[in-house]
Design an enzyme around this catalytic site. Sequence first.
Site, PDB file in Angstrom:
ATOM      1  N   ARG A 138      69.752  38.826  37.027  1.00  0.00           N
ATOM      2  CA  ARG A 138      70.928  38.591  36.268  1.00  0.00           C
ATOM      3  C   ARG A 138      72.037  39.275  37.282  1.00  0.00           C
ATOM      4  NH1 ARG A 138      69.123  38.558  30.547  1.00  0.00           N
ATOM      5  NH2 ARG A 138      67.960  36.582  30.804  1.00  0.00           N
TER       6      ARG A 138
ATOM      7  N   CYS B 154      67.115  43.257  39.536  1.00  0.00           N
ATOM      8  CA  CYS B 154      67.527  42.376  38.457  1.00  0.00           C
ATOM      9  C   CYS B 154      67.786  40.955  38.796  1.00  0.00           C
ATOM     10  CB  CYS B 154      68.980  42.935  37.739  1.00  0.00           C
ATOM     11  SG  CYS B 154      69.588  42.052  36.357  1.00  0.00           S
TER      12      CYS B 154
ATOM     13  N   ASP C 123      59.246  31.681  36.418  1.00  0.00           N
ATOM     14  CA  ASP C 123      60.506  31.022  35.891  1.00  0.00           C
ATOM     15  C   ASP C 123      60.893  30.200  36.854  1.00  0.00           C
ATOM     16  OD1 ASP C 123      62.033  30.660  33.684  1.00  0.00           O
ATOM     17  OD2 ASP C 123      62.750  32.907  33.355  1.00  0.00           O
TER      18      ASP C 123
ATOM     19  N   ASP D 224      62.081  36.547  40.679  1.00  0.00           N
ATOM     20  CA  ASP D 224      62.997  35.327  40.983  1.00  0.00           C
ATOM     21  C   ASP D 224      63.779  35.046  42.250  1.00  0.00           C
ATOM     22  OD1 ASP D 224      62.509  34.143  38.316  1.00  0.00           O
ATOM     23  OD2 ASP D 224      64.132  35.495  37.507  1.00  0.00           O
TER      24      ASP D 224
ATOM     25  N   CYS E  54      68.793  47.829  37.311  1.00  0.00           N
ATOM     26  CA  CYS E  54      67.723  47.519  37.918  1.00  0.00           C
ATOM     27  C   CYS E  54      68.063  46.861  39.367  1.00  0.00           C
ATOM     28  CB  CYS E  54      66.811  46.769  37.410  1.00  0.00           C
ATOM     29  SG  CYS E  54      66.544  47.459  35.584  1.00  0.00           S
TER      30      CYS E  54
ATOM     31  N   ARG F 124      67.626  26.622  26.389  1.00  0.00           N
ATOM     32  CA  ARG F 124      66.801  25.939  27.397  1.00  0.00           C
ATOM     33  C   ARG F 124      65.773  25.167  26.492  1.00  0.00           C
ATOM     34  NH1 ARG F 124      65.949  29.235  31.867  1.00  0.00           N
ATOM     35  NH2 ARG F 124      67.805  28.113  32.235  1.00  0.00           N
ATOM     36  N   TYR F 125      65.046  25.812  25.724  1.00  0.00           N
ATOM     37  CA  TYR F 125      63.791  25.235  25.112  1.00  0.00           C
ATOM     38  C   TYR F 125      64.293  24.768  23.595  1.00  0.00           C
ATOM     39  CZ  TYR F 125      61.292  28.087  28.228  1.00  0.00           C
ATOM     40  OH  TYR F 125      60.576  28.989  29.427  1.00  0.00           O
TER      41      TYR F 125
ATOM     42  N   CYS G  23      74.123  47.536  31.213  1.00  0.00           N
ATOM     43  CA  CYS G  23      72.962  48.044  31.205  1.00  0.00           C
ATOM     44  C   CYS G  23      73.190  49.624  31.385  1.00  0.00           C
ATOM     45  CB  CYS G  23      71.852  47.442  32.245  1.00  0.00           C
ATOM     46  SG  CYS G  23      71.528  45.958  31.781  1.00  0.00           S
TER      47      CYS G  23
ATOM     48  N   LYS H 285      59.583  28.867  31.665  1.00  0.00           N
ATOM     49  CA  LYS H 285      58.376  29.708  32.292  1.00  0.00           C
ATOM     50  C   LYS H 285      57.374  28.719  32.595  1.00  0.00           C
ATOM     51  CE  LYS H 285      60.244  33.406  30.105  1.00  0.00           C
ATOM     52  NZ  LYS H 285      61.339  32.938  29.595  1.00  0.00           N
TER      53      LYS H 285
ATOM     54  N   ARG I 274      64.562  27.361  20.336  1.00  0.00           N
ATOM     55  CA  ARG I 274      64.995  28.958  20.730  1.00  0.00           C
ATOM     56  C   ARG I 274      66.118  29.431  21.483  1.00  0.00           C
ATOM     57  NH1 ARG I 274      60.408  27.387  23.105  1.00  0.00           N
ATOM     58  NH2 ARG I 274      59.340  28.450  24.725  1.00  0.00           N
TER      59      ARG I 274
HETATM   60  C1  LIG Z   1      62.277  33.354  28.659  1.00  0.00           C
HETATM   61  C2  LIG Z   1      63.243  32.733  27.636  1.00  0.00           C
HETATM   62  C3  LIG Z   1      63.246  32.471  26.429  1.00  0.00           C
HETATM   63  C4  LIG Z   1      61.972  32.856  25.675  1.00  0.00           C
HETATM   64  O1  LIG Z   1      60.701  32.496  26.291  1.00  0.00           O
HETATM   65  P1  LIG Z   1      59.560  32.647  25.423  1.00  0.00           P
HETATM   66  O2  LIG Z   1      58.259  32.170  26.417  1.00  0.00           O
HETATM   67  O3  LIG Z   1      59.479  32.221  24.216  1.00  0.00           O
HETATM   68  O4  LIG Z   1      59.262  34.172  25.177  1.00  0.00           O
HETATM   69  C5  LIG Z   1      64.006  31.536  25.958  1.00  0.00           C
HETATM   70  N1  LIG Z   1      65.250  31.097  26.565  1.00  0.00           N
HETATM   71  C6  LIG Z   1      65.313  31.369  27.918  1.00  0.00           C
HETATM   72  C7  LIG Z   1      66.419  30.740  28.660  1.00  0.00           C
HETATM   73  C8  LIG Z   1      64.584  32.106  28.589  1.00  0.00           C
HETATM   74  O5  LIG Z   1      64.568  32.573  29.835  1.00  0.00           O
HETATM   75  S1  SF4 Z   2      66.764  43.986  34.788  1.00  0.00           S
HETATM   76 FE1  SF4 Z   2      68.921  43.441  34.837  1.00  0.00          FE
HETATM   77  S2  SF4 Z   2      69.449  42.862  32.896  1.00  0.00           S
HETATM   78 FE2  SF4 Z   2      67.488  43.863  32.652  1.00  0.00          FE
HETATM   79  S3  SF4 Z   2      67.852  46.040  32.102  1.00  0.00           S
HETATM   80 FE3  SF4 Z   2      67.526  45.979  34.593  1.00  0.00          FE
HETATM   81  S4  SF4 Z   2      69.795  45.736  35.283  1.00  0.00           S
HETATM   82 FE4  SF4 Z   2      69.785  45.063  33.018  1.00  0.00          FE
END
Ligand SMILES: *Cc1c(COP(=O)(O)O)cnc(C)c1O
Ligand code: SF4
Length: 421
Positions: A140, A138, A336, A299, A135, A118-119, A131, A343, A122
């Site tokens: 995801r 979560c 986000d 989210d 959670c 995305r960025y 996991c 973010k 990184r």
């Molecule tokens: C959060 C995130 C990162 C890392 O973000 P930082 O602000 O550098 O900690 C990188 N890629 C994705 C897709 C993210 O959601």
């Molecule tokens: S938030 Fe989602 S991905 Fe993170 S530890 Fe909990 S269940 Fe796993």
Amino acid sequence: MKPFKKVNYRELELYKDVAEEDWNDWTWQLKHVVRDIPTLKKIIPVDALLEADLEKCLLRFRMAITPYYATLMESEYHRDVVRLQAVPTINELERVIDDHDDPLHEDVDSPVPGLTHRYPDRVLLMVTHVCSMYCRHCTRRRVVGSRDTHLTKAQIDRCIDYIRNNPVVRDVLLSGGDPLTLPDDRLEYIIEQIRAIDHVEIIRIGTRTPVVLPMRITESLVTMLRKYHPLYVNTHFNHPDEITEDAKDACARLADAGIQLGNQTVLLRDINDCPLIMKKLMHDLLKIRVKPYYIYQCDLSAGISHFRTSITKGIEIIENLRGHTTGMAVPTFVVDAPGGGGKIPLMPNYLLSQSDRRFALRNYEGVITTYTQPDKVFSNCGRCNICNEDGKDYRPLDGVAKLLAGEKICLEPANLIRRKR
Ligand SMILES: *Cc1c(COP(=O)(O)O)cnc(C)c1O
Ligand code: SF4
């Protein structure tokens, strides 16, 4: 310093005969993860109504609670903060109008399955869907907790190839699921390969194991990890009650191996949506050598609307931290962006007004002050080594930064009606 809570698992009938050696063995914990209602009933009271709701929930989403985390639940109290994060409620089956399956477009911004780029510099590498504890909040949940799989070696290799072939990637974030559910050798295979790539400067691991399975942080794990510095670990504590002596020991093992620890908290209704709870959490984190990094606005993932609270609450929390306590205890509050914008930090307004030369600013006490800018503000830019030698690595900018660098004079939405006339 006052000791943190010590878990006495033997108080529970279900675990009273478990040997300490087994209890402290993370593979034993994983084998005994609480996944069904009959086992849950041996830990907390579940009445008929609740049981009917739970059954409905478990048809859609799975439950998984490590025995360690389960013992942190206050058995008599329905609104207990640990229980709310671990035990499903009927609210998860609700879908509200703003819910999305993949609000952050992690699957859209994914050039290879398992990797989100995305960025600019990184990437996020989701090495597993597993996991140790699922959670309830979560983000995801579309993948985590629905498939119990790690990425295959072939899939991992494709992701690593992508990183190898993209010299812009200087930071690789291992996430999931929880990367520390992988056995040490499989994890080392991934980290070793990434470390061998010249342009990768730092590796980060996002994991909830110090919170839900602290015994996973073994001496052999940290001995392996410390070979691959610079390596950072971000964990996910949401409430001071989660900081036990075991969690403290797990963080100490990581910190003693020279691994800097950060924490990402999710702002959750009825769990930590209170400035006092958050302040205590941030203080307790610093006591165990974890630096608060982010507080996330919850989210828009489907099935977690009952955990969401207002953005206003997040800003109020920052207002109650900044200035009132140690600067290092103040994380950045972020939303986000739905649609994959990344973010976005939000905070109280400290800038009240401005004139040609002066800024009117206020501090945390409400004192209004001024700062006078210098008349001469243009720097001697363009002559230092960074610009002349490494400049190409730092030059490519996007968005508003591009405007400020004078590379563009405006940014426009793609389908501006005015442009079509
Ligand atoms: C959060 C995130 C990162 C890392 O973000 P930082 O602000 O550098 O900690 C990188 N890629 C994705 C897709 C993210 O959601
Ligand atoms: S938030 Fe989602 S991905 Fe993170 S530890 Fe909990 S269940 Fe796993």
